[in-house]
Design a protein around this motif. Structure first.
Motif, mmCIF file in Angstrom:
data_model
loop_
_atom_site.group_PDB
_atom_site.id
_atom_site.type_symbol
_atom_site.label_atom_id
_atom_site.label_comp_id
_atom_site.label_asym_id
_atom_site.label_seq_id
_atom_site.Cartn_x
_atom_site.Cartn_y
_atom_site.Cartn_z
ATOM 1 N N LYS A 2 0.840 -1.200 0.000
ATOM 2 C CA LYS A 2 0.000 0.000 0.000
ATOM 3 C C LYS A 2 0.877 1.252 0.000
ATOM 4 O O LYS A 2 1.928 1.292 0.643
ATOM 5 N N PRO B 121 0.997 5.007 1.167
ATOM 6 C CA PRO B 121 0.296 5.927 2.069
ATOM 7 C C PRO B 121 -0.113 7.233 1.412
ATOM 8 O O PRO B 121 -1.039 7.900 1.878
ATOM 9 N N THR C 273 -3.506 6.112 0.498
ATOM 10 C CA THR C 273 -4.411 5.596 1.525
ATOM 11 C C THR C 273 -4.717 6.609 2.624
ATOM 12 O O THR C 273 -5.749 6.505 3.285
ATOM 13 N N GLU D 173 -0.767 0.694 10.513
ATOM 14 C CA GLU D 173 -1.755 1.766 10.433
ATOM 15 C C GLU D 173 -1.025 3.077 10.124
ATOM 16 O O GLU D 173 -0.295 3.597 10.964
#
Length: 285
Positions: A213, A215, A218, A255
Motif C-alpha cells: 500500500k 500511504p 491511503t 496503520e
C-alpha cells in the motif's frame, strides 16, 4: 461486591495496558542521497552531508532506507549518525559499488536477520544484472527487526530500481513482491526505495496488486504534506506528480499516520536531487 469491582477494574487496566503495549509507532524515511559526484557544483556531497544527517537526527527516524550511497558516503553517514547502525553491501559485492543500506536506531531496534539479494534472474548471485537494466546490478537489502522495548518484530526492504530499463523495473517489482511474500509471510512490512517509476506506471501497479500500500493514496489528504514530486534534479521548477518516483510502502498490520515529502531547499542548495519521505505509522500485533 467491592472486591469484584476492584478485580474487574484491575483487569480492565491490565487489558488497556496490554493493548497499548501491543502497538508501536515507527518513523520510516526513504532517501536517495545522491552519490558523491564531483560535478554537482554547489550541491557536492561535502556541502550537503552535515545538513542531510542533521535532518535525520532531528526527524528522529527509526529506520532510514537510503539509495545511491557510495562507500565514502556510507562511512560519513555512520560517523554523523552515532545513534545508528547500518546493514547492506555494495551492489558489486562487499564494499564495492553503490549501497542501498538500511540505517536503524540501534538504541531502540535490534536486527534479528538481514540479507541482500540482486534484482536479476539469479538474485543470489553477487553482481548479477537483470533484464534490460542499463546500469550495473541493483540490489534489495532487507532485515527482520525487533523493537527492544515491546519485543515486536517487523520487516524492512530497501531498494533502488533501474532508471532506464522499463522491463527491468517491472520484473524487479515482481521479484520484490515474491521475496516479500516468501520472507515476511504475514508479518508487518515496510518498503522504501527509489523505484524510478511514476505512480501510474506498470511497476507501481505491480507492487500495489501484490498487496503493498502507498500511504500517499491511503491517507487522508490532511495527513500528507509536501510537494507532489520527490525527484527535483537540482531544479524543482516544472516538477509534477510524474516525478514522484520515491516511495515508502507498507503491508500487514500497519496503520499509517502521516506522510511528509520534505522539500528541503536553501536557495541554490538542495539536500539531495531527491526529496526524502518521512512516514509515521503504528504497527499493531
Amino acid at each position: 461486591m467491592k472486591q469484584i469491582t476492584l478485580i474487574l477494574f484491575a483487569l480492565l487496566i491490565g487489558s488497556t495496558a496490554f493493548s497499548q503495549a501491543s502497538k508501536i509507532e515507527l518513523t520510516t524515511v526513504a532517501f536517495n542521497v545522491r552519490y558523491n559526484s564531483s560535478e554537482d557544483g554547489v550541491n557536492i556531497w561535502e556541502n550537503r552531508k552535515e545538513w542531510l544527517t542533521h535532518s535525520l537526527r532531528f526527524i528522529k527516524a527509526d529506520i532510514i532506507g537510503a539509495q545511491e550511497v557510495t562507500y565514502k558516503q556510507l562511512t560519513d553517514m555512520a560517523q554523523l549518525l552515532p545513534s545508528y547502525n547500518y546493514i547492506g553491501v555494495g551492489r558489486d559485492g562487499e564494499n564495492n559499488g553503490e549501497f542501498s543500506p538500511i540505517f536503524y536506531n540501534k538504541i531502540r531496534l535490534e536486527v534479528l536477520k538481514s540479507e541482500t539479494f540482486w534484482l536479476s534472474t539469479t538474485p543470489n548471485q553477487v553482481g548479477s544484472k537483470g533484464w534490460d537494466a542499463a546500469l550495473p546490478p541493483r540490489v534489495v537489502t532487507w532485515a527482520l527487526f525487533k523493537d527492544k522495548i515491546s519485543g515486536q518484530t517487523f520487516y524492512h526492504f530497501n531498494t533502488h530500481f533501474d532508471h532506464r530499463g522499463e522491463n527491468a523495473r517491472i520484473e524487479s517489482a515482481k521479484l520484490l513482491s515474491k521475496k516479500i511474500n516468501t520472507i515476511a509471510n504475514s508479518k508487518p512490512v515496510f518498503v522504501t526505495g527509489d523505484l524510478n517509476s511514476s505512480p501510474e506506471s506498470e511497476t507501481i501497479k505491480t507492487l500495489l496488486d501484490n498487496e503493498l500500500k502507498d500511504p500517499y493514496l491511503t491517507l487522508d489528504k490532511d495527513a500528507v504534506y509536501g510537494p507532489a514530486y520527490t525527484f527535483n534534479g537540482w531544479n524543482a521548477g516544472g516538477r509534477n506528480a510524474n516525478h514522484r518516483i520515491d516511495y515508502v510502502m507498507y503491508k500487514g498490520a500497519v496503520e499509517p499516520i502521516s506522510l511528509h515529502i520534505l522539500d528541503a531547499q536553501r536557495g541554490d542548495l538542495y539536500i539531495s536531487d531527491h526529496f526524502p519521505l518521512i512516514f509515521k505509522a503504528i504497527i499493531s500485533l
